[in-house]
Design a protein around this motif. Structure first.
Motif, PDB file in Angstrom:
ATOM      1  N   CYS A 225      41.141  43.336  39.381  1.00 42.04           N
ATOM      2  CA  CYS A 225      42.453  43.898  39.030  1.00 42.04           C
ATOM      3  C   CYS A 225      42.308  44.617  37.687  1.00 42.04           C
ATOM      4  O   CYS A 225      41.265  44.519  37.023  1.00 42.04           O
ATOM      5  CB  CYS A 225      43.459  42.759  38.890  1.00 42.04           C
ATOM      6  SG  CYS A 225      42.984  41.617  37.580  1.00 42.04           S
TER       7      CYS A 225
ATOM      8  N   GLY B 255      43.661  43.913  34.852  1.00 39.35           N
ATOM      9  CA  GLY B 255      43.530  42.998  33.719  1.00 39.35           C
ATOM     10  C   GLY B 255      42.094  42.521  33.550  1.00 39.35           C
ATOM     11  O   GLY B 255      41.612  42.345  32.416  1.00 39.35           O
ATOM     12  N   VAL B 256      41.402  42.335  34.664  1.00 30.38           N
ATOM     13  CA  VAL B 256      40.006  41.886  34.620  1.00 30.38           C
ATOM     14  C   VAL B 256      39.116  43.032  34.138  1.00 30.38           C
ATOM     15  O   VAL B 256      38.251  42.848  33.270  1.00 30.38           O
ATOM     16  CB  VAL B 256      39.570  41.360  36.018  1.00 30.38           C
ATOM     17  CG1 VAL B 256      38.056  41.267  36.133  1.00 30.38           C
ATOM     18  CG2 VAL B 256      40.217  40.008  36.277  1.00 30.38           C
TER      19      VAL B 256
ATOM     20  N   CYS C  56      45.520  39.640  29.436  1.00 29.58           N
ATOM     21  CA  CYS C  56      46.067  40.652  30.347  1.00 29.58           C
ATOM     22  C   CYS C  56      47.492  41.006  29.910  1.00 29.58           C
ATOM     23  O   CYS C  56      48.292  40.098  29.632  1.00 29.58           O
ATOM     24  CB  CYS C  56      46.087  40.111  31.772  1.00 29.58           C
ATOM     25  SG  CYS C  56      46.894  41.259  32.908  1.00 29.58           S
TER      26      CYS C  56
ATOM     27  N   LEU D  45      49.951  41.646  31.556  1.00 26.53           N
ATOM     28  CA  LEU D  45      50.974  41.009  32.406  1.00 26.53           C
ATOM     29  C   LEU D  45      51.176  39.545  32.029  1.00 26.53           C
ATOM     30  O   LEU D  45      52.237  38.970  32.295  1.00 26.53           O
ATOM     31  CB  LEU D  45      50.593  41.143  33.888  1.00 26.53           C
ATOM     32  CG  LEU D  45      50.470  42.594  34.356  1.00 26.53           C
ATOM     33  CD1 LEU D  45      50.142  42.671  35.834  1.00 26.53           C
ATOM     34  CD2 LEU D  45      51.756  43.367  34.056  1.00 26.53           C
TER      35      LEU D  45
ATOM     36  N   THR E  99      50.988  33.808  36.627  1.00 27.21           N
ATOM     37  CA  THR E  99      50.936  35.095  37.348  1.00 27.21           C
ATOM     38  C   THR E  99      50.207  35.026  38.689  1.00 27.21           C
ATOM     39  O   THR E  99      50.328  35.938  39.500  1.00 27.21           O
ATOM     40  CB  THR E  99      50.201  36.138  36.481  1.00 27.21           C
ATOM     41  OG1 THR E  99      48.923  35.594  36.115  1.00 27.21           O
ATOM     42  CG2 THR E  99      50.993  36.496  35.242  1.00 27.21           C
ATOM     43  N   THR E 100      49.435  33.949  38.910  1.00 26.68           N
ATOM     44  CA  THR E 100      48.506  33.954  40.051  1.00 26.68           C
ATOM     45  C   THR E 100      48.839  32.913  41.129  1.00 26.68           C
ATOM     46  O   THR E 100      47.952  32.472  41.855  1.00 26.68           O
ATOM     47  CB  THR E 100      47.061  33.708  39.541  1.00 26.68           C
ATOM     48  OG1 THR E 100      47.083  32.543  38.704  1.00 26.68           O
ATOM     49  CG2 THR E 100      46.540  34.889  38.749  1.00 26.68           C
TER      50      THR E 100
ATOM     51  N   CYS F 275      51.793  38.561  39.534  1.00 27.14           N
ATOM     52  CA  CYS F 275      51.361  39.922  39.212  1.00 27.14           C
ATOM     53  C   CYS F 275      51.096  40.724  40.485  1.00 27.14           C
ATOM     54  O   CYS F 275      50.944  40.165  41.573  1.00 27.14           O
ATOM     55  CB  CYS F 275      50.135  39.887  38.301  1.00 27.14           C
ATOM     56  SG  CYS F 275      48.627  39.494  39.176  1.00 27.14           S
ATOM     57  N   TYR F 276      51.000  42.043  40.290  1.00 28.64           N
ATOM     58  CA  TYR F 276      50.807  42.939  41.454  1.00 28.64           C
ATOM     59  C   TYR F 276      49.507  42.598  42.201  1.00 28.64           C
ATOM     60  O   TYR F 276      49.452  42.679  43.429  1.00 28.64           O
ATOM     61  CB  TYR F 276      50.782  44.413  40.973  1.00 28.64           C
ATOM     62  CG  TYR F 276      49.463  44.786  40.345  1.00 28.64           C
ATOM     63  CD1 TYR F 276      49.177  44.466  39.020  1.00 28.64           C
ATOM     64  CD2 TYR F 276      48.465  45.385  41.104  1.00 28.64           C
ATOM     65  CE1 TYR F 276      47.956  44.750  38.458  1.00 28.64           C
ATOM     66  CE2 TYR F 276      47.224  45.679  40.554  1.00 28.64           C
ATOM     67  CZ  TYR F 276      46.977  45.359  39.234  1.00 28.64           C
ATOM     68  OH  TYR F 276      45.757  45.634  38.694  1.00 28.64           O
ATOM     69  N   ALA F 277      48.455  42.206  41.455  1.00 27.50           N
ATOM     70  CA  ALA F 277      47.155  41.956  42.095  1.00 27.50           C
ATOM     71  C   ALA F 277      47.227  40.705  42.975  1.00 27.50           C
ATOM     72  O   ALA F 277      46.712  40.678  44.101  1.00 27.50           O
ATOM     73  CB  ALA F 277      46.069  41.792  41.032  1.00 27.50           C
ATOM     74  N   THR F 278      47.885  39.672  42.449  1.00 30.13           N
ATOM     75  CA  THR F 278      48.085  38.441  43.221  1.00 30.13           C
ATOM     76  C   THR F 278      48.879  38.757  44.488  1.00 30.13           C
ATOM     77  O   THR F 278      48.510  38.348  45.597  1.00 30.13           O
ATOM     78  CB  THR F 278      48.864  37.425  42.344  1.00 30.13           C
ATOM     79  OG1 THR F 278      48.040  37.065  41.237  1.00 30.13           O
ATOM     80  CG2 THR F 278      49.281  36.201  43.125  1.00 30.13           C
TER      81      THR F 278
ATOM     82  N   ALA G 270      40.832  38.547  42.286  1.00 29.58           N
ATOM     83  CA  ALA G 270      40.964  39.568  41.242  1.00 29.58           C
ATOM     84  C   ALA G 270      39.842  39.539  40.205  1.00 29.58           C
ATOM     85  O   ALA G 270      39.736  40.451  39.386  1.00 29.58           O
ATOM     86  CB  ALA G 270      42.312  39.411  40.549  1.00 29.58           C
TER      87      ALA G 270
HETATM   88  S1  SF4 Z   1      45.249  38.574  38.145  1.00 29.35           S
HETATM   89 FE1  SF4 Z   1      47.118  39.608  37.444  1.00 29.35          FE
HETATM   90  S2  SF4 Z   1      47.694  38.589  35.546  1.00 29.35           S
HETATM   91 FE2  SF4 Z   1      45.561  38.011  35.996  1.00 29.35          FE
HETATM   92  S3  SF4 Z   1      44.321  39.513  34.891  1.00 29.35           S
HETATM   93 FE3  SF4 Z   1      44.655  40.345  36.929  1.00 29.35          FE
HETATM   94  S4  SF4 Z   1      46.501  41.656  36.765  1.00 29.35           S
HETATM   95 FE4  SF4 Z   1      46.425  40.321  34.963  1.00 29.35          FE
END
Ligand code: SF4
Length: 298
Positions: free
Chosen positions: A12, A14-15, A96, A98, A162-163, A190-193, A261
């Motif tokens: 994602c 954030g990673v 991140c 988020l 978030t996950t 979060c959007y990725a989750t 992610a």
């Molecule tokens: S999984 Fe979501 S909250 Fe966690 S780092 Fe990725 S985008 Fe950010």
């Protein structure tokens, strides 16, 4: 063997941002750069950074004075930043954005005199970080939980890790809103989750089994396996091609593959190669084009 490959999958924004922050910091400040907690929950990512000059550490007070510390993507409590300042560490924040948003919500709603309920998993680094920013009532739905003993009209805001699983979180939210009359529900998943869980649900429609590629320590990877199981499709969480060997005898039929992610795409491709599939079909449920800007590293 036919493979259905879920998309979006893997890293994602954030990673990607956290890894780039760590790489830039090592280049700029030289080795070693200390990372408070695993930069993201994936051993391949952690090892790759350690080979470049990072040292992963849990206790900020053990970092030599004057060094550089990066706080991981999951976020950390303010007390860790205070300890780092006391040791005159150069602080670089890879939290991140988020997760930072959740910290800011926690502070804002506390200031507004609302009580906070945090839905999250006790002991997870993100929850430890968020709990450091405000007083919260934690609900961990993996264990037996009860509603807080507050008046029914108590102003409450619900924030979440978030996950988490979308479906499980909504069940908890419904129980809270059924009882309390003045509740603000923040959507912090979060959007990725969200996207990866949507993808795994789609894969379940087509597959006899789901392989989730990622670390057993990764919250979002564990949730993907659970989502699959709750849709009646057996699922295994495997970290790499080596761990695939342990379950290879159980793999048959149409296989859905998704990654969490924090999982590098290279690992997914290695596993696909080991499976020697007859046909691979990518199933995309959502476009994903989110990027986060890097902070100034100086
Ligand atoms: S999984 Fe979501 S909250 Fe966690 S780092 Fe990725 S985008 Fe950010």
């Amino acid at each position: 063997m036919d493979i259905y490959l879920g998309k979006p999958r893997g890293f994602c924004a954030g990673v990607v941002r956290a890894i780039e922050i760590a790489e830039h910091s090592i280049k700029k400040f030289g080795s070693p750069v200390y990372i408070k907690h695993q930069i993201v929950h994936n051993p391949h990512v952690v090892t790759a950074l350690e080979k470049k000059g990072a040292i992963t550490i849990e206790n900020v007070e053990k970092i030599p004075k004057g060094s550089t510390v990066i706080f991981s993507a999951h976020g950390s409590p303010p007390s860790d930043y205070d300890k780092a300042k006391k040791r005159q560490l150069k602080i670089i924040d890879a939290t991140c954005p988020l997760v930072t948003k959740v910290h800011n919500e926690a502070k804002k709603y506390t200031k507004d005199k609302r009580k906070l309920i945090l839905i999250g998993h006790e002991g997870h680094q993100e929850v430890i970080g968020t709990m450091g920013h405000a007083e919260v009532y934690l609900i961990d739905d993996r264990i037996k939980w009860t509603l807080p003993k507050w008046p029914k009209n108590q102003p409450i805001t619900i924030i979440t890790q978030t996950t988490l699983s979308i479906d499980d979180t909504m069940k908890v939210v419904r129980k809270i809103t059924d009882y309390f009359s003045n509740v603000i529900v923040r959507n912090d998943l979060c959007y990725a989750t969200t996207n990866r869980q949507l993808a795994v649900k789609k894969l379940c429609e087509k597959s006899d089994m789901i392989l989730v590629i990622g670390s057993p320590e990764s919250s979002n990877c564990n949730r993907l396996r659970e989502v699959s199981e709750s849709h009646g499709t057996p699922s295994y969480l495997i970290s790499d091609a080596d761990s695939l060997q342990k379950i290879k005898s159980k793999i048959s039929g149409k296989i859905g593959i998704i990654s969490g992610a924090s999982t590098p795409e290279l690992i997914v491709q290695q596993i696909i190669t080991s499976l020697n599939a007859d046909e691979i079909t990518e199933i995309q449920v959502q476009e994903e084009n989110i990027n986060f800007t890097l902070p100034k590293i100086k």
